[in-house]
Design a protein around this motif. Structure first.
Motif, PDB file in Angstrom:
ATOM      1  N   UNK A   1       0.842  -1.190   0.000  1.00 35.47           N
ATOM      2  CA  UNK A   1       0.000   0.000   0.000  1.00 35.47           C
ATOM      3  C   UNK A   1       0.873   1.233   0.000  1.00 35.47           C
ATOM      4  N   UNK A   2       0.356   2.260  -0.612  1.00 31.69           N
ATOM      5  CA  UNK A   2       1.023   3.552  -0.595  1.00 31.69           C
ATOM      6  C   UNK A   2       0.225   4.424   0.366  1.00 31.69           C
ATOM      7  N   UNK A   3       0.909   4.898   1.407  1.00 35.96           N
ATOM      8  CA  UNK A   3       0.252   5.730   2.416  1.00 35.96           C
ATOM      9  C   UNK A   3       0.968   7.068   2.512  1.00 35.96           C
ATOM     10  N   UNK A   4       0.227   8.134   2.723  1.00 38.05           N
ATOM     11  CA  UNK A   4       0.868   9.440   2.920  1.00 38.05           C
ATOM     12  C   UNK A   4       1.740   9.403   4.178  1.00 38.05           C
ATOM     13  N   UNK A   5       2.885  10.037   4.111  1.00 39.44           N
ATOM     14  CA  UNK A   5       3.815  10.055   5.244  1.00 39.44           C
ATOM     15  C   UNK A   5       3.150  10.596   6.501  1.00 39.44           C
TER      16      UNK A   5
END
Length: 94
Positions: free
Chosen positions: A17-21
């Motif tokens: 998954x790509x999650x905002x920092x």
């Protein structure tokens, strides 16, 4: 020639998954102590909680729909009347 081994389905599915920092930071700050430093466990717990909440909401929605159903209400009223007629017909105390 060797027969191909059957693949056993794993109970674990791996996904990326790509999650905002900023979200990752918020998760780290808000996570219970046992999840700090283990983003995978924190996300898993959050998803399990989300699924449970959605199932509970759906159950409540179905209960509300049943409670509003005229036929269900009539059946319940009929059952109540049948039991109401039996009030006072308890067995004598031992």
């Amino acid at each position: 020639m060797r027969p191909k081994a059957k693949r056993v389905k794993s109970a674990v599915v791996r996904r990326s998954f790509v999650l905002p920092a900023q979200l990752v930071e918020q998760i780290s700050e808000a996570a219970a102590p046992q999840y700090r430093g283990n983003l995978n466990a924190a996300v898993r717990a959050a998803l399990e909680d989300h699924v449970k909440r959605k199932r509970d909401e759906e159950f409540e929605r179905q209960m509300d729909a049943m409670a509003a159903d005229p036929w269900i209400r009539e059946v319940n009223a009929e059952i109540f009347r049948e039991f109401e007629a039996l009030d006072g017909e308890a067995l004598p105390p031992p």
